[in-house]
Design a protein around this motif. Structure first.
Motif, short mmCIF file in Angstrom:
data_model
loop_
_atom_site.label_atom_id
_atom_site.label_comp_id
_atom_site.label_asym_id
_atom_site.label_seq_id
_atom_site.Cartn_x
_atom_site.Cartn_y
_atom_site.Cartn_z
N HIS A 15 0.87 -1.19 0.00
CA HIS A 15 0.00 0.00 0.00
C HIS A 15 0.90 1.23 0.00
CE1 HIS A 15 -3.57 -2.39 1.28
NE2 HIS A 15 -2.63 -3.12 1.87
N ARG A 17 -0.74 4.51 -0.90
CA ARG A 17 -1.64 5.68 -0.80
C ARG A 17 -1.38 6.68 -1.92
NH1 ARG A 17 -3.77 2.06 2.72
NH2 ARG A 17 -2.74 2.09 4.74
N ASN A 41 -6.88 -0.06 -2.59
CA ASN A 41 -7.89 0.39 -1.62
C ASN A 41 -7.72 1.85 -1.25
OD1 ASN A 41 -5.49 -0.29 -0.22
ND2 ASN A 41 -6.59 -0.63 1.69
N LYS A 99 -8.13 -7.42 -6.76
CA LYS A 99 -8.05 -7.65 -5.33
C LYS A 99 -9.45 -7.78 -4.77
CE LYS A 99 -6.36 -7.87 -1.15
NZ LYS A 99 -5.64 -6.86 -0.37
N TYR A 101 -11.65 -7.78 -1.54
CA TYR A 101 -11.85 -7.53 -0.10
C TYR A 101 -13.29 -7.87 0.24
CZ TYR A 101 -7.70 -4.46 -0.03
OH TYR A 101 -6.44 -3.94 -0.12
N HIS A 136 -8.06 -10.96 0.22
CA HIS A 136 -7.97 -10.70 1.67
C HIS A 136 -8.92 -11.71 2.31
CE1 HIS A 136 -7.48 -7.96 5.25
NE2 HIS A 136 -8.40 -8.82 5.64
N LEU A 219 -4.38 -5.94 9.94
CA LEU A 219 -5.34 -6.98 9.59
C LEU A 219 -4.81 -7.82 8.45
CD1 LEU A 219 -8.64 -4.95 9.96
CD2 LEU A 219 -7.82 -6.80 11.43
N ASP A 247 2.73 -6.07 2.74
CA ASP A 247 1.50 -5.42 3.22
C ASP A 247 1.86 -4.15 3.98
OD1 ASP A 247 -1.19 -4.97 3.57
OD2 ASP A 247 -1.40 -6.33 5.27
N ALA A 249 1.60 -0.78 5.13
CA ALA A 249 0.34 -0.03 5.05
C ALA A 249 0.44 1.24 5.88
CB ALA A 249 -0.81 -0.90 5.54
N HIS A 251 -0.12 4.61 7.75
CA HIS A 251 -1.20 5.46 8.28
C HIS A 251 -0.51 6.55 9.07
CE1 HIS A 251 -4.70 2.90 7.41
NE2 HIS A 251 -3.93 1.87 7.70
C1 NCD Z 1 -4.30 -2.38 5.05
C2 NCD Z 1 -4.41 -0.88 4.81
O1 NCD Z 1 -4.19 -0.11 5.74
O2 NCD Z 1 -4.69 -0.47 3.66
N1 NCD Z 1 -4.26 -2.61 6.46
C3 NCD Z 1 -3.79 -3.71 7.08
O3 NCD Z 1 -3.91 -3.79 8.29
N2 NCD Z 1 -3.20 -4.67 6.42
C4 NCD Z 1 -5.43 -3.06 4.38
C5 NCD Z 1 -5.24 -4.53 4.25
O4 NCD Z 1 -4.41 -4.99 3.47
O5 NCD Z 1 -5.95 -5.26 4.94
#
Ligand code: NCD
Ligand code: ZN
Length: 345
Positions: A15, A17, A41, A99, A101, A136, A219, A247, A249, A251
């Protein structure tokens, strides 16, 4: 062994963004990896080839000067995805997979698939055109315990999908349990899986013991120690069904350290270093190249990279934060010492 040179690796689940976060993180991945499968996503999700190509341009524009990193795009499967879009993906040079979900499973998955049976014609088309389906694998119903969601998804959904579409190429993303490892091991060769660094390194105590630690919350959630050991065994086994997918990700730190914190671990800053540490612990550094640089490319039908990446054994400290003042991201192992360091790509 103090120095390890391998074929340049790829990240098969990433990911990045958009906007400021993309700019803050993309260099970390491009420094180590030749290519990465980019998750769709976003808000709103990337659901058409046209959107994916625009997103690809944004990623290319954010790369450090001179980088040859290639983003491999994916589309987000929704209840409204058309059969025509599957064909477009099959014909696209830059979009490589769909993908799936389950609706509500994770970050920005509200638009995901609510009625799995209704997606079966799309799976049929993916099978026909040879488009991989990345899953997922967690059920989302509130009545299921969060620690059981992957296992139940495999039992009730994944096993059915695989039976119905025996030639569909499926990647079970970010495995977290012994049961998932066993399922993939015993499935046919068109079923593969990615494994993240956090699921190789930590069990659920990392999130919950001695205080609540939001930077370990992702997750599917970290599981018990015996699951971690099964994942480490699978990753280091040399079985080509298991390959690297961080993965990672990102934030914002403020959204992780929050009364309702976001799911996702940021690991791109030190992805290969984290994997190297775990492979060394398992006495399997010789298996890292297959896992990181060969099996994923082979599964996706793409050529292996030709460059190399060198890791040196030397301690270094992970910074506490990355990003600008208005876009702070806390990485995995922030402020801690790692044993391996990438020295050249
Ligand atoms: C991912 C995300 O933040 O986009 N988060 C995660 O905990 N892995 C989404 C995902 O892949 O489940
Ligand atoms: Zn992910």
């Amino acid at each position: 062994m103090d120095r390890l040179t391998i074929t340049q690796p790829d990240d098969w689940h990433l990911h990045v963004r958009t906007g400021g976060i993309l700019k803050a993180v993309i260099g970390h991945t491009a420094r180590q990896f030749g290519r990465a499968i980019i998750m769709p996503n976003l808000k709103p999700p990337v659901t058409t080839v046209e959107q994916a190509l625009m997103y690809r341009q944004e990623i290319l524009a954010a790369l450090p000067k001179g980088s040859t990193f290639q983003p491999l795009m994916t589309l987000y499967l929704t209840g409204n995805t058309s059969l025509g879009e599957v064909k477009k993906v099959a014909d696209s040079e830059h979009v490589h997979a769909f993908k799936l979900y389950p609706a509500g499973a994770t970050t920005n998955s509200d638009a995901g698939v609510a009625d799995m049976d209704a997606a079966y014609p799309l799976f049929e088309a993916m099978q026909k055109y040879g488009v991989p389906l990345l899953i997922h694998g967690e059920v989302t119903n509130a009545e299921y315990d969060i620690f059981d969601r992957e296992k139940i998804f495999i039992e009730t959904q994944l096993s059915r999908i695989i039976q119905q579409f025996p030639a569909l190429r499926v990647v079970a993303e970010h495995l977290t349990t012994l049961e998932a490892v066993q399922f993939v091991e015993s499935a046919p060769g068109n079923i593969a899986a990615t494994i993240t660094p956090q699921h190789l390194m930590f069990n659920r105590n990392a999130i919950l013991a001695g205080g609540i630690r939001p930077h370990y919350y992702c997750l599917p959630i970290l599981k018990r120690e015996h699951h971690r050991l099964a994942l480490l065994q699978a990753a280091t086994s040399g079985n080509p069904k298991f390959f690297l997918g961080t993965d990672s990700a990102p934030h914002l730190t403020v959204l992780k350290e929050n009364s309702c914190g976001c799911a996702g671990c940021y690991s791109a800053h030190a992805a290969m270093e984290l994997y190297a540490e775990m492979f060394e612990q398992a006495g399997a550094l010789d298996k890292l190249e297959g896992f990181a640089s060969f099996y994923g490319a082979d599964f996706y039908g793409l050529p292996r990279n030709t460059g190399t990446l060198t890791l040196q054994k030397r301690d270094w400290m992970v910074p506490e934060q990355f990003g600008d003042a208005d876009a702070r991201i806390t990485p995995l192992k922030a402020g801690e010492t790692l044993r391996w360091q990438v020295v050249s790509a």
